[in-house]
Design an enzyme around this catalytic site. Structure first.
Site, mmCIF file in Angstrom:
data_model
loop_
_atom_site.group_PDB
_atom_site.id
_atom_site.type_symbol
_atom_site.label_atom_id
_atom_site.label_comp_id
_atom_site.label_asym_id
_atom_site.label_seq_id
_atom_site.Cartn_x
_atom_site.Cartn_y
_atom_site.Cartn_z
ATOM 1 N N GLU A 118 53.370 37.180 55.356
ATOM 2 C CA GLU A 118 52.195 36.715 54.481
ATOM 3 C C GLU A 118 50.949 36.876 55.063
ATOM 4 O OE1 GLU A 118 52.705 36.081 51.373
ATOM 5 O OE2 GLU A 118 51.016 35.057 50.644
ATOM 6 N N CYS B 288 30.357 44.663 77.822
ATOM 7 C CA CYS B 288 31.057 44.854 76.633
ATOM 8 C C CYS B 288 29.927 45.467 75.714
ATOM 9 C CB CYS B 288 31.721 43.508 76.005
ATOM 10 S SG CYS B 288 32.573 42.504 76.897
ATOM 11 N N HIS C 46 35.224 39.901 71.259
ATOM 12 C CA HIS C 46 36.005 40.292 72.371
ATOM 13 C C HIS C 46 36.868 38.932 72.981
ATOM 14 C CE1 HIS C 46 37.737 41.912 75.584
ATOM 15 N NE2 HIS C 46 36.869 41.717 76.492
ATOM 16 N N HIS D 169 44.659 42.805 78.984
ATOM 17 C CA HIS D 169 43.072 42.533 78.818
ATOM 18 C C HIS D 169 42.807 41.588 77.528
ATOM 19 C CE1 HIS D 169 38.626 43.905 79.412
ATOM 20 N NE2 HIS D 169 38.866 42.776 78.905
ATOM 21 N N HIS E 37 39.879 37.257 75.410
ATOM 22 C CA HIS E 37 41.017 37.380 76.521
ATOM 23 C C HIS E 37 42.093 36.398 75.882
ATOM 24 C CE1 HIS E 37 38.209 39.194 79.877
ATOM 25 N NE2 HIS E 37 38.232 39.768 78.722
HETATM 26 C C1 LIG Z 1 36.791 37.836 83.986
HETATM 27 S S1 LIG Z 1 35.706 39.015 84.104
HETATM 28 C C2 LIG Z 1 35.813 39.886 82.470
HETATM 29 C C3 LIG Z 1 34.997 41.006 82.242
HETATM 30 O O1 LIG Z 1 35.061 41.940 83.257
HETATM 31 C C4 LIG Z 1 35.142 41.490 80.791
HETATM 32 O O2 LIG Z 1 36.465 41.934 80.830
HETATM 33 C C5 LIG Z 1 34.524 40.651 79.713
HETATM 34 O O3 LIG Z 1 35.267 40.347 78.670
HETATM 35 C C6 LIG Z 1 33.081 40.123 79.763
HETATM 36 O O4 LIG Z 1 32.184 40.825 80.532
HETATM 37 P P1 LIG Z 1 30.810 40.187 80.624
HETATM 38 O O5 LIG Z 1 30.093 41.472 81.327
HETATM 39 O O6 LIG Z 1 30.628 39.109 81.398
HETATM 40 O O7 LIG Z 1 30.040 40.245 79.153
HETATM 41 ZN ZN LIG Z 2 37.102 41.666 78.433
#
Ligand SMILES: CSC[C@@H](O)[C@@H](O)C(=O)COP(=O)(O)O
Ligand SMILES: [Zn+2]
EC number: 4.2.1.109
Length: 259
Positions: free
Chosen positions: A146, A100, A118, A203, A120
């Protein structure tokens, strides 16, 4: 991956202050794990302190990270012409830096952010799936809620969105490799200069703020963004959809009735 000469690199990640980025990144990621925002090795966060950027390693369980796992780089010492060849002031011995990294750096260099998170989060992913089902829409829009008042009007702007304003978060398509998202994230920043976040289809989401507290918790004044508020809105949006309720409504005309 090159390493710049620093007399004692470990000093950069050694502090008893819990607010020091090398301590804060592991504690934030542990907290985010409990919220389902980082899972397994997915998700993460990075903090900028002036010119120094603190980053997690790649492919580690983010909730188990330690300060000694943290990378540090100098923003001004990176060569913009060779984005893939970053130099680090401090690297842990056995890891690679987070995939990232270029996305976090985009938030720091293009938006002056001090923190980029970031996640998920299920809610973020579900919102992108619902938008995919709605004709592959490239933007999440919601108004007349709100909590929208918790979001600043945009980068460099004073004040917050109002109750009747529309919060817009662009959506980019996922790519097999995280780094390849960077050009699309940067393009979304250009197209939506006011946004504090970019959703990534199937994602998750990238969110930034001008410092870690603004990125994470605060939501009461300009230039502050709350990942908590954002995730709340994503969850609300999914549940509104389940109830057949629209995210955009035209209730601005409806004045409260006095009896
Ligand atoms: C489940 S692997 C997820 C990664 O590919 C990526 O999407 C992520 O968010 C984290 O990447 P990383 O390189 O481990 O910091
Ligand atoms: Zn990710």
């Amino acid at each position: 991956m090159a390493e710049a000469a620093v007399e004692n690199p470990d000093q950069l990640i050694t502090s008893t202050d819990p607010e020091h980025p090398a301590n804060l990144i592991p504690s934030l990621c542990a907290k985010f794990w409990t919220l389902g925002w980082v899972t397994g090795t997915g998700g993460g966060c990075s903090i900028r302190d002036d010119n120094l950027v603190y980053l997690a390693p790649s492919g580690v369980q983010k909730e188990l990270m330690k300060p000694t796992d943290i990378y540090v780089l100098s923003l001004k010492d990176q060569d913009p012409a060779h984005k893939q060849q970053r130099t680090y002031l401090r690297s842990p011995p056995t890891y690679k830096p987070s995939q990232c990294t270029p996305l976090f750096l985009a938030a720091f260099t293009r938006r002056g952010a001090g923190c980029c998170i970031h996640t998920h989060s299920h809610w973020a992913v579900l919102v992108t799936l619902l938008l995919e089902a709605k004709g592959n829409s490239k933007v999440f829009e919601i108004n007349n809620i709100e909590q929208i008042k918790g979001f600043g009007k945009g980068f460099g702007k004073v004040g917050n969105l109002g109750y009747h304003d529309t919060l817009r978060i662009p959506v980019i398509e996922n790519t097999p490799h995280e780094e390849d998202l960077t050009e699309y994230l940067e393009a979304a920043m250009e197209e939506y200069p006011d946004t504090y976040a970019v959703l990534v289809r199937r994602h998750g989401v990238y969110v930034w703020g001008d410092n870690v507290h603004k990125a994470k918790t605060q939501c009461e004044s300009a230039d502050k963004v709350s990942i908590y508020s954002l995730d709340y809105l994503f969850q609300l949006a999914v549940e509104m959809h389940q109830l057949g309720l629209p995210w955009i409504s035209d209730i601005a005309q409806i004045a409260p009735q006095r009896s």
